[in-house]
Write an enzyme that holds these catalytic residues in place. Structure first.
Site, PDB file in Angstrom:
ATOM      1  N   HIS A   1     -53.538 -86.375  32.655  1.00 55.43           N
ATOM      2  CA  HIS A   1     -53.784 -87.467  33.610  1.00 55.43           C
ATOM      3  C   HIS A   1     -53.178 -88.742  33.032  1.00 55.43           C
ATOM      4  CE1 HIS A   1     -56.892 -85.193  35.959  1.00 55.43           C
ATOM      5  NE2 HIS A   1     -57.031 -84.553  34.796  1.00 55.43           N
TER       6      HIS A   1
ATOM      7  N   HIS B   1     -58.386 -75.430  33.078  1.00 55.33           N
ATOM      8  CA  HIS B   1     -59.498 -75.605  32.130  1.00 55.33           C
ATOM      9  C   HIS B   1     -60.701 -74.693  32.360  1.00 55.33           C
ATOM     10  CE1 HIS B   1     -60.948 -77.964  35.475  1.00 55.33           C
ATOM     11  NE2 HIS B   1     -60.256 -79.039  35.176  1.00 55.33           N
TER      12      HIS B   1
ATOM     13  N   ASP C   1     -55.954 -81.257  29.297  1.00 54.62           N
ATOM     14  CA  ASP C   1     -56.749 -82.043  30.246  1.00 54.62           C
ATOM     15  C   ASP C   1     -56.991 -83.448  29.664  1.00 54.62           C
ATOM     16  OD1 ASP C   1     -58.080 -82.893  32.455  1.00 54.62           O
ATOM     17  OD2 ASP C   1     -59.851 -81.650  32.176  1.00 54.62           O
TER      18      ASP C   1
HETATM   19  O1  DOR Z   1     -63.197 -84.373  32.898  1.00 57.26           O
HETATM   20  C1  DOR Z   1     -62.459 -84.520  33.853  1.00 57.26           C
HETATM   21  N1  DOR Z   1     -61.701 -85.626  33.963  1.00 57.26           N
HETATM   22  N2  DOR Z   1     -62.397 -83.589  34.815  1.00 57.26           N
HETATM   23  C2  DOR Z   1     -61.743 -83.790  35.971  1.00 57.26           C
HETATM   24  O2  DOR Z   1     -61.749 -82.938  36.818  1.00 57.26           O
HETATM   25  C3  DOR Z   1     -61.061 -85.074  36.223  1.00 57.26           C
HETATM   26  C4  DOR Z   1     -60.693 -85.721  34.943  1.00 57.26           C
HETATM   27  C5  DOR Z   1     -60.314 -87.157  35.143  1.00 57.26           C
HETATM   28  O3  DOR Z   1     -59.406 -87.431  35.913  1.00 57.26           O
HETATM   29  O4  DOR Z   1     -60.889 -88.034  34.489  1.00 57.26           O
HETATM   30 ZN    ZN Z   2     -57.933 -82.669  34.702  1.00 55.13          ZN
END
Ligand code: DOR
Ligand code: ZN
Length: 402
Positions: free
Chosen positions: A60, A206, A280
């Protein structure tokens, strides 16, 4: 004449002394003797090994209205510091990446600012006619979140016909209201498995529980297009340890689970049951973690050293974090072999302690805080040029994988 020759212990199917000869950004030869003259030579020391650079399928990068959490620049420098030279960006940006126009803007932002090559996941659009525009603008896949799962079957069909892959965050939306239990993952995984066809290409993002992993593994026997991605925190961390270290900031989706579960996950890892290791990387400010319960941790700078420290398994790391994800994206990366891109990492066996205050990422909260790691990224090359060394970065043109 070659542009560069690297000599030392090299992972090219096995770990052995070798010369890697590079020309025009591509590996031309891997040999036990020098293959010819080179304009420059990089001699590894006894503590160092050369491995392919990693491809992280789950990152992200935020930016836009969330630049406080992370920008493309800080996120992709963080990737380089962790030995990652390709990232696949996630679409839960603000605004959400659900139109061709936004995908185009995202591709441009990454071309302008990214320090690594990239691929783009888009979010499911309101109108399925938009899928073609999303694909044309450069997205390679759709990413489904729990609220999208009721439309899974239709989206899978339409995405497939536009040549888009699919990744799913499998947790059952209705069950999540009652707390993020392991069962919410299993139920969602089972529903999806009930809807896939023998040739469906679906990547489970994940996966956090061994039960859900077993369910996918059973189906995979007859459905070869199903793949499993696992994150460092579900393999090498558990809820109790994290609570003791960082308390309420431990939140991540899917949640951290029991010690017994992470042990079971590591058992499956060792047996080679998982396709991809992906961070992630989900950066948040400390304030958002503490006051809003924002879920997720930065992972890019730790993933590679952490994996090797915990497993000592170079071949498994190279398969799950380099070769398989690169093949999935269709890039010539992830192997030290003639014809492959010279995206490489010089690693050394050296002890260091995780200090989030020193992260390149803007996100500084991790349950791995204080852990001693035994491998470190010394230097990273992209297309044969050094792009990271001793905390310094050089930006090269960032290419889109689609
Ligand atoms: O822990 C997470 N963070 N899971 C998600 O599905 C979204 C992600 C985020 O964008 O912060
Ligand atoms: Zn994610």
């Amino acid at each position: 004449m070659f542009d560069l020759a690297i000599h030392g212990r090299v992972y090219a199917g096995e770990l052995a002394e070798a010369w890697v000869s590079i020309k025009d950004g591509v590996i031309v030869k891997v040999s036990s003797e020098p293959a010819g003259r080179a304009a420059a030579t990089l001699e590894l020391d006894d503590a160092q090994i050369l491995i392919p650079a990693a491809t992280d399928l789950h990152v992200h990068l935020r930016d836009w209205t969330q630049a406080e959490k992370e920008t493309v620049e800080t996120g992709t420098k963080s990737a380089l510091a962790g030995g990652v030279t390709t990232v696949a960006d996630m679409p839960n940006t603000v605004p959400k990446l659900e139109t061709g126009e936004l995908v185009e803007a995202r591709v441009q932002l990454l071309k302008d600012r990214s320090f690594v090559d990239f691929a783009i996941h888009a979010a499911p659009p309101a109108e399925s006619a938009e899928l073609r525009k999303i694909r044309r603008a450069g997205a390679f896949a759709l990413k489904l979140y729990p609220p999208d799962l009721p439309s899974f079957r239709g989206l899978l069909k339409r995405a497939g016909s536009e040549g888009l892959k699919m990744a799913v965050h499998a947790e059952d939306e209705k069950m999540l209201a009652a707390g993020r239990s392991p069962e919410a993952e299993l139920v969602a995984v089972r529903k999806i498995l009930g809807e896939v066809g023998p040739r469906s290409q679906v990547r489970f993002a994940h996966l956090s529980t061994s039960e859900a992993a077993h369910a996918v593994l059973a189906k995979k026997q007859s459905h070869a297009g199903l793949t499993i991605e696992v994150a460092p925190h579900h393999l090498f961390m558990d809820s109790r340890t994290s609570m003791a270290r960082i308390g309420e900031a431990s939140r991540v989706n899917p949640q951290l689970r029991s010690q017994a579960n992470s042990r079971a996950m590591r058992g499956l890892l060792k047996e080679g049951c998982f396709d991809f290791y992906a961070t992630d990387h989900a950066p948040h400010t400390l304030k958002d973690k503490l006051t809003k319960g924002a879920p997720g941790f930065p992972g890019l700078e730790l993933a590679l050293p952490l994996f090797l420290t915990k497993t000592e398994d170079v071949p498994l790391l190279c398969r799950m974090f380099c070769e398989a994800p690169a093949a999935y994206l269709g890039t010539r990366k992830g192997k030290i072999s003639p014809g492959y891109c010279a995206d490489l990492v010089v690693l050394s066996r050296r002890r260091w302690r995780v200090d989030p205050e020193k992260f390149v990422s803007k996100a500084r909260v991790t349950p791995f805080v204080g852990e001693e790691l035994r491998f470190a990224v010394d230097q990273v090359l992209m297309r044969g040029s050094t792009v990271y060394r001793e905390g310094g970065f050089v930006r090269h043109p960032a290419l889109l994988a689609r």
